[in-house]
Each structure stands twice: as C-alpha cells, then as structure tokens.
Design an enzyme around this catalytic site. Structure first.
Site: not given
Ligand SMILES: [Zn+2]
Length: 297
Positions: A2-3, A104, A127, A170
């Site tokens: 998930p973001e 689960h 998972r 950078r």
C-alpha cells in the site's frame, strides 16, 4: 505494498471506531507476522484506551493510555476490517483487492467504542509481511522503525527550499533521491512517478540540478514540491470519497479510485494536453519508472 494515501485512508476509516475506544480484549491468533508479535501482546493491550490514531510515513500508530504506542505496518497484503452484529465494513480502499479469508485473520481487537458499541477490528494479512510492534511510553519517535525517517510529503514543510536543501550536490537521479525514505518518508514508486510527470521533470535528471550552487531552490524545485503535495492530497481525497461510498455496504472491498497519469501506462499517449509524447518504462534501482520523455525534462 500500500502507498501512503492508502495507509492514510485506512487510518481515517479506523479513526471513528478506535479513537476513544477501549480494547476489551485482543486476540493474537499466531505468534508472528513479519516479526514476532511483542511478548504478552494481548495482555498488554487488554483494558487500554485508544487515545489517538496517527500515521508516520506508511506506519499506523495508535497511542494508548499509559503511554504505550502500537506501531503497525500493512506490509504487502495487510488490511483491517470492522465487524459488529449489524455487518462489516472495510476501512481503506486499496488499489488491489484485499483478502477476507478468515484463515488470514491474525489479530483481532475487541473494542467498546466511545459511543458504547461493541466492535471487532480484524487484521487480515495473507502474506504476513505486515507487523505490529510496541513503542515504549513516550519513545515513539525514537523507535528504530521511525527514527531515521525524513519529512512527511503531505504538509507545508515540503517546499522548494526544503527540496533544494535535500538535493544540493546530489548527482543521483531525482527518482532515486525522492524514493530515499531518510529524506522524504512515505513516498513510493507510484506517487514519485506521478509527481515527476505533474512537475514536468525527468526521473533521470540529477537531483542537484534543482538547487543553485548557493543551495537556493530553482523554480523547478518549487514546482516539484507543489506537485508532490498535490498528487498525495488528491489521492487521499480520492481514498476518502471511496471510503464514504464503500463503508456503507456489506463489507465488499472497494478499489482505490485514483487514476494514474503515467504509472503502469507504458506505450500509451501522454495525457498532457498538446504533448503528443508516449509513456515509456525504464528501470531505476530495480523498480519500474514510467514517464513521458517528451514533456519531462
Ligand atoms: Zn508528455
């Protein structure tokens, strides 16, 4: 995985149930997720009041009475759902559908809400890359999972000056510097691609090119900061409206409604009006980057 906007949507979905609620009982149905659950996990939680529910980068944080804090990460496939006598709802709308298989369901919080309703908050994770850990009272920010994290990409702190400061000197490409969690925390692959497209900046461009030699932000740095904040805000907004649509239903899972402009759109026409370019996929640091070489410079 998930973001950030999805994690924030989960937080907002859990908030009305958990904030001010008392954990009557907690159940750990297995000893570990990605890491072992804390010793006497369920015992430590029983009877505690949830003072507030927060988020740092992609971590959910629950502040409990007595100062104890719970840190939770959803991993690849973790989700919560809320159940009661009257049905269930899923807080959080995900880009990919989440499991509802009871095999689960690894952690269950039995709570009495601030309004006096009895609910179950169920953590499901096929998972098991997610985790739950405790932080000692008053030491949440120093927890090893959180201590090294950079600035949040959601607030006013993220502006051109800050980016110039992070980027100066950078030579690494913008894409990899933006993905560095020690600089900006919680920005993932999807929203980095989307923000760079919005800002019209190439993911290959040297990050340092957005700061002057004196460390001042270029116009591009300001534009990128605004694009990052806008793209995250729009996704959280989309998650929120999806949440309102789906929480009313029988618990069937919704999908994240946000539509991506470049992410996963290799070979499609660039959606920027008048551009005429084609979205390409390149690999940077082992991850796919989607961008338009015509308008992202
Ligand atoms: Zn384009």
């Amino acid at each position: 995985m998930p973001e950030l906007p999805e994690v924030e949507t989960v937080r907002r979905g859990l908030q009305p149930v958990l904030e001010g609620a008392r954990i009557v009982r907690a159940e750990a149905r297995r000893p570990n997720l990605r890491f072992p659950l804390p010793d006497r996990f369920a015992e430590h939680l029983a009877g505690r009041l949830v003072a507030s529910l927060g988020r740092r980068a992609k971590y959910l944080t629950a502040h409990l009475d007595g100062g104890l804090a719970l840190i939770c990460h959803l991993g690849m496939s973790g989700s919560f759902r809320i159940e009661d006598e009257g049905g269930s709802g899923v807080p959080g709308i995900f880009h990919r559908e989440r499991s509802k298989d009871a095999a689960h369901d690894h952690v269950v919080f039995h709570v009495e809400t601030a309004a006096g309703e009895l609910k179950r908050v169920v953590y499901n994770d096929p998972r098991r890359f997610g985790f739950m850990l405790f932080a000692e009272p008053g030491r949440l920010a120093e927890h090893p999972m959180l201590a090294g994290l950079g600035v949040e990409p959601t607030g006013n702190a993220l502006d051109g000056d800050l980016l110039a400061d992070l980027f100066r000197g950078r030579a690494a490409p913008l894409k990899s510097v933006l993905m560095d969690q020690r600089l900006i925390a919680g920005l993932g692959n999807i929203y980095v691609c989307e923000a760079l497209w919005r800002a019209g900046l190439s993911p290959r461009r040297a990050a340092g090119s957005l700061a002057t030699a004196a460390g001042k932000p270029s116009v591009r740095a300001g534009r990128l900061a605004q694009s990052i904040r806008d793209v995250i805000a729009a996704a959280i907004e989309a998650g929120g409206s999806s949440l309102r649509d789906h929480m009313q239903t029988d618990g069937s899972l919704g999908y994240f409604q946000h539509s991506f402009r470049v992410y996963d759109r290799e070979g499609e026409a660039c959606p920027r009006p008048g551009c005429g370019g084609t979205i390409e996929r390149i690999v940077q640091n082992g991850r796919s980057t989607f961008y338009c070489p015509a308008c992202q410079r």
